[in-house]
Every structure is written in C-alpha cells, then in structure tokens.
Design a protein around this motif. Structure first.
Motif, PDB file in Angstrom:
ATOM      1  N   GLU A 110       0.882  -0.955  -0.118  1.00 19.44           N
ATOM      2  CA  GLU A 110      -0.235   0.067   0.004  1.00 19.44           C
ATOM      3  C   GLU A 110       1.036   1.383  -0.127  1.00 19.44           C
ATOM      4  OE1 GLU A 110      -3.612   1.335  -0.511  1.00 19.44           O
ATOM      5  OE2 GLU A 110      -3.562  -0.753   0.450  1.00 19.44           O
ATOM      6  N   GLU A 111       1.757   1.287   0.893  1.00 22.07           N
ATOM      7  CA  GLU A 111       2.764   2.466   0.764  1.00 22.07           C
ATOM      8  C   GLU A 111       3.716   2.549  -0.392  1.00 22.07           C
ATOM      9  OE1 GLU A 111       6.436   3.878   3.859  1.00 22.07           O
ATOM     10  OE2 GLU A 111       5.294   2.029   4.456  1.00 22.07           O
ATOM     11  N   ALA A 112       4.077   1.372  -0.835  1.00 24.39           N
ATOM     12  CA  ALA A 112       4.646   1.490  -2.115  1.00 24.39           C
ATOM     13  C   ALA A 112       3.806   2.114  -3.225  1.00 24.39           C
ATOM     14  CB  ALA A 112       5.148  -0.028  -2.710  1.00 24.39           C
ATOM     15  N   GLY A 113       2.514   1.559  -3.322  1.00 25.65           N
ATOM     16  CA  GLY A 113       1.548   2.173  -4.277  1.00 25.65           C
ATOM     17  C   GLY A 113       1.305   3.487  -4.025  1.00 25.65           C
ATOM     18  N   ALA A 114       1.350   4.328  -3.008  1.00 31.14           N
ATOM     19  CA  ALA A 114       0.928   5.526  -2.802  1.00 31.14           C
ATOM     20  C   ALA A 114       2.150   6.346  -3.092  1.00 31.14           C
ATOM     21  CB  ALA A 114       0.716   5.696  -1.116  1.00 31.14           C
ATOM     22  N   LEU A 115       3.460   5.924  -3.123  1.00 33.26           N
ATOM     23  CA  LEU A 115       4.646   6.514  -3.564  1.00 33.26           C
ATOM     24  C   LEU A 115       4.561   6.483  -4.762  1.00 33.26           C
ATOM     25  CD1 LEU A 115       7.277   7.845  -2.641  1.00 33.26           C
ATOM     26  CD2 LEU A 115       8.377   5.650  -2.197  1.00 33.26           C
ATOM     27  N   ALA A 116       4.230   5.481  -5.578  1.00 30.77           N
ATOM     28  CA  ALA A 116       4.423   5.295  -7.103  1.00 30.77           C
ATOM     29  C   ALA A 116       3.553   6.264  -7.739  1.00 30.77           C
ATOM     30  CB  ALA A 116       3.861   4.250  -7.446  1.00 30.77           C
ATOM     31  N   SER A 117       2.327   6.553  -6.986  1.00 28.10           N
ATOM     32  CA  SER A 117       1.165   7.477  -7.424  1.00 28.10           C
ATOM     33  C   SER A 117       1.699   8.731  -7.247  1.00 28.10           C
ATOM     34  CB  SER A 117      -0.091   7.008  -6.707  1.00 28.10           C
ATOM     35  OG  SER A 117      -1.225   7.782  -7.156  1.00 28.10           O
ATOM     36  N   ARG A 118       2.195   9.051  -6.154  1.00 27.54           N
ATOM     37  CA  ARG A 118       2.743  10.653  -5.985  1.00 27.54           C
ATOM     38  C   ARG A 118       3.718  11.026  -6.852  1.00 27.54           C
ATOM     39  NH1 ARG A 118       2.503   9.391  -0.458  1.00 27.54           N
ATOM     40  NH2 ARG A 118       4.723   9.086  -0.393  1.00 27.54           N
ATOM     41  N   GLY A 119       4.629   9.943  -7.171  1.00 23.52           N
ATOM     42  CA  GLY A 119       5.949  10.358  -7.872  1.00 23.52           C
ATOM     43  C   GLY A 119       5.881  10.297  -9.324  1.00 23.52           C
ATOM     44  N   LEU A 120       4.722   9.814 -10.047  1.00 26.91           N
ATOM     45  CA  LEU A 120       4.392   9.618 -11.346  1.00 26.91           C
ATOM     46  C   LEU A 120       4.390  11.307 -12.114  1.00 26.91           C
ATOM     47  CD1 LEU A 120       3.694   7.737 -13.641  1.00 26.91           C
ATOM     48  CD2 LEU A 120       1.322   8.360 -13.402  1.00 26.91           C
ATOM     49  N   GLU A 121       5.424  11.566 -12.814  1.00 29.89           N
ATOM     50  CA  GLU A 121       5.434  12.452 -13.366  1.00 29.89           C
ATOM     51  C   GLU A 121       4.810  12.728 -14.720  1.00 29.89           C
ATOM     52  OE1 GLU A 121       9.704  13.850 -13.811  1.00 29.89           O
ATOM     53  OE2 GLU A 121      10.060  13.466 -11.802  1.00 29.89           O
ATOM     54  N   ASP A 122       4.062  13.656 -15.023  1.00 29.55           N
ATOM     55  CA  ASP A 122       3.308  14.041 -16.110  1.00 29.55           C
ATOM     56  C   ASP A 122       2.472  12.980 -16.600  1.00 29.55           C
ATOM     57  OD1 ASP A 122       4.309  16.747 -16.144  1.00 29.55           O
ATOM     58  OD2 ASP A 122       6.287  16.053 -17.076  1.00 29.55           O
ATOM     59  N   PRO A 123       1.611  12.348 -15.848  1.00 27.16           N
ATOM     60  CA  PRO A 123       0.832  11.390 -16.477  1.00 27.16           C
ATOM     61  C   PRO A 123       0.164  11.639 -17.749  1.00 27.16           C
ATOM     62  CG  PRO A 123      -0.135  12.354 -14.304  1.00 27.16           C
ATOM     63  CD  PRO A 123       1.165  12.847 -14.581  1.00 27.16           C
ATOM     64  N   LEU A 124      -0.088  10.764 -18.674  1.00 23.66           N
ATOM     65  CA  LEU A 124      -0.639  10.937 -19.967  1.00 23.66           C
ATOM     66  C   LEU A 124      -2.039  11.497 -19.731  1.00 23.66           C
ATOM     67  CD1 LEU A 124       0.794   8.492 -22.215  1.00 23.66           C
ATOM     68  CD2 LEU A 124       1.320  10.501 -22.185  1.00 23.66           C
ATOM     69  N   SER A 125      -2.574  12.302 -20.557  1.00 25.65           N
ATOM     70  CA  SER A 125      -4.112  12.410 -20.323  1.00 25.65           C
ATOM     71  C   SER A 125      -4.550  12.279 -22.050  1.00 25.65           C
ATOM     72  CB  SER A 125      -4.519  13.709 -19.949  1.00 25.65           C
ATOM     73  OG  SER A 125      -5.796  14.000 -19.852  1.00 25.65           O
TER      74      SER A 125
END
Ligand SMILES: Cc1cc2nc3c(=O)[nH]c(=O)nc-3n(C[C@H](O)[C@H](O)[C@H](O)COP(=O)(O)OP(=O)(O)OC[C@H]3O[C@@H](n4cnc5c(N)ncnc54)[C@H](O)[C@@H]3O)c2cc1C
Length: 300
Positions: free
Chosen positions: A246-261
């Motif tokens: 869960e902690e790893a997922g939260a960090l991955a989500s926060r750290g994702l730079e410029d997500p595609l839209s």
C-alpha cells in the motif's frame, strides 16, 4: 489511405542494410520490420520517408538462443516465435507471459522484437520488459557494433538512442534467476488493445524473508516506461506484506511525473492506476516466490 511515394530496398544481409543507410544518410530513410506500427504511420502520412529499407529478407536477424546466462533474440524475431519458444518459457517466464498481451495474434505474427524496442511506444510491453529485466540492445552501424543498456536506450516518447544509420540487431535479456518473484500486469479496455497502464515487478527475498532486491517499472502512464527507483529503495530490507505494498503504491502514484491524458483515460485516472498496479504487481511477485512457474494465462 495510401502512403506518399517512396523508394524501396530489400537487402539480404545486415551488411547491405547498413551500407544502404550510410549511402542515404542525408535522406529521410526508414527501416521496415514487421510494419505493424510503421505502415499505419505511412498510410496516414504521418511518416513520409524517401526510402524504406526492408529487413524482412535478412535471415541472420531471426533467432532465439541462450548464451552465458542471457537470452539473445535477433531483432527480426517475430513476437509469435517468442510466444511459442519453449526456451523463453523456461528461462524467461516474464517475457513469455507478457508477449501474449501484445496486441492480437495477427499483430504478433508480423511484429518483431526489435521493432517494438525501436518504436518505443510508451504503452508497449517490450520496452517495460527491457527496463525491468535489465536488457541490453545491440546495434550495428558503419562504425561497428554498439551495446546499449535499456536505461540508456529509451530516451522519451517514441525516441531511442539509435542513430539513423544504425540497425538494431539483437535484444539480450538475462535469464530469470531462480527464487525471483515476478509480475506483469496491465489494464486495457479490451484484450489486445494497447494498455491504459501497466506495471511489472521482480522481487527477491533474503534468508530471513525480507526484500533484498526489487525492480518495478510502470508503462503506458507517462511519456515512456519508468523505473520506480524510489519505491524500490523503500522496499529493500522490509518484510513483504499488504501495508508495505500500500505504501509503495502511494509513493508510486505521488511520484508519477506528467501522467498522460488522452481520449482513453485522464491523467488523474492514470495516477490512480500507478498506485493500484504497483501494489498489485508487488503482491503478485511475492506471491509467486517459490512457485517458479509461469501463470496459465496473461491478462489484459
Ligand atoms: C491493432 C494493433 C494493436 C497493437 N497492440 C499493441 C500492444 O498492445 N502492445 C504493443 O507493444 N504493440 C502493439 N502494437 C504494435 C506492434 O507490437 C508492432 O509490431 C511494434 O510496435 C513494432 O514492431 P514492427 O516489427 O511491426 O516494427 P515496424 O512497424 O516495422 O517499425 C516500427 C519502428 O521501428 C523502426 N525499426 C524497426 N525495426 C528496427 C531495427 N531493427 N532497427 C532500427 N529501427 C527499427 C522502424 O523504422 C519504425 O520507426 C499494435 C499494433 C496494431 C496494428
């Protein structure tokens, strides 16, 4: 739709192909492999090369063999050959399983391993695999062979370190070490579609059951596949479990730079996916430890 006019050459050897690229260095030249990405671009006139150099007659670029702890795969090897290879199934189950998620059988019959790497689509499975497995690319140009680590090969959206006069000749992936848990997950609207996002993870534990090695790569979520080194750092030395994932997922989500839209998914949804996929991939990789066998089917 029809492509703009172009000249066409179909060399029979790698040497001839490189010579052609060199002779036409000042022109807009494109290499043709399986054509599954390039031909649509030609038909839509998003690419208008003056010359196409077709690699399909070069038999020396089609092979899969094991050498010194690596699987060496010729750039013109079709994905279908990877999917049907007992050697790949035994020695590199992550590559074996992930290949089934690439498009449809018709695409895999023509599409090549080298073509996927050279095209470097952010939602493609193979560049993500290359990063998570620590692949090496081999390219040949007029000056000889160059070896390029996957992390240096992929530069940005549809961009690689290949020079216009170089042919990607081989992709090398290390054989999967024993006692390595792995996962390759993606979310797609329909099976065979390009992924809206995906994650792949490798995990090893030490004798005490703590995580000793972790590699995680996300794809389809931003301009290219990204390795999550910060998340990997968080995991090392920790006991695996849901709270850690869960902690790893939260960090991955926060750290994702410029997500595609785009029309398929918003940046917000892709940021959410980064967290969910990281969490699930870690759980699946650790869960697979000791099982040692590829799963029955891919998913997507
Ligand atoms: C309907 C559809 C669905 C698809 N779904 C997926 C999917 O889910 N996942 C996925 O990953 N892909 C998907 N693809 C793309 C497919 O996997 C392509 O095969 C792949 O991206 C490109 O491989 P290719 O051999 O066809 O290369 P080509 O289309 O021939 O070439 C692609 C690019 O790479 C360059 N190139 C190719 N080979 C070399 C080489 N040896 N050296 C230097 N440059 C080279 C070409 O010049 C070109 O710029 C899909 C394609 C279609 C049409």
């Amino acid at each position: 739709m029809k492509p703009a006019r172009f000249e066409y050459a179909a060399p029979h050897t790698l040497h001839e192909a490189v010579s052609l690229l060199q002779q036409h260095e000042d022109e807009d030249v494109k290499i043709l492999a399986g054509g599954q990405s390039l031909v649509p671009l030609l038909n839509m006139r998003m690419a208008r090369p003056e010359l196409l150099v077709d690699l399909n007659r070069i038999g020396e670029l089609q092979y899969i063999r094991e050498e010194d702890g690596w699987l060496a795969i010729g750039a013109m090897t079709r994905k279908r050959a990877v999917e049907e290879s007992e050697l790949v199934r035994q020695r590199q189950p992550v590559l074996f399983e992930a290949t089934k998620l690439v498009g449809h059988p018709q695409i895999r019959n023509r599409g090549t391993v080298g073509g996927s790497m050279a095209h470097a689509d952010p939602a493609a499975e193979y560049p993500a695999l290359a990063l998570v497995l620590g692949a090496e690319m081999r390219a040949v140009g007029p000056g000889g062979e160059r070896r390029i680590a996957a992390e240096d090969f992929f530069q940005s959206y549809l961009m690689t370190a290949l020079e216009p006069v170089e042919v990607l000749t081989e992709v090398r992936v290390p054989v999967l070490e024993a006692e390595t848990g792995w996962s390759f997950l993606e979310v797609a609207r329909r099976h065979g579609d390009f992924a809206l996002g995906g994650a792949t993870a490798l995990v090893r534990l030490d004798g005490g059951g703590s995580i000793s090695q972790a590699r995680i790569v996300l794809f389809g979520l931003s301009a290219g596949s990204v390795r999550l080194e910060e998340v990997e750092g968080l995991l090392i030395g920790q006991r695996p479990g849901d709270a850690l994932y869960e902690e790893a997922g939260a960090l991955a989500s926060r750290g994702l730079e410029d997500p595609l839209s785009d029309t398929h998914a918003s940046a917000e949804y892709r940021r959410h996916l980064a967290g969910v996929l990281t969490k699930r991939a870690l759980g699946e990789a650790v869960g697979r430890l000791g099982a040692g066998q590829p799963s029955e089917e891919g998913r997507g």
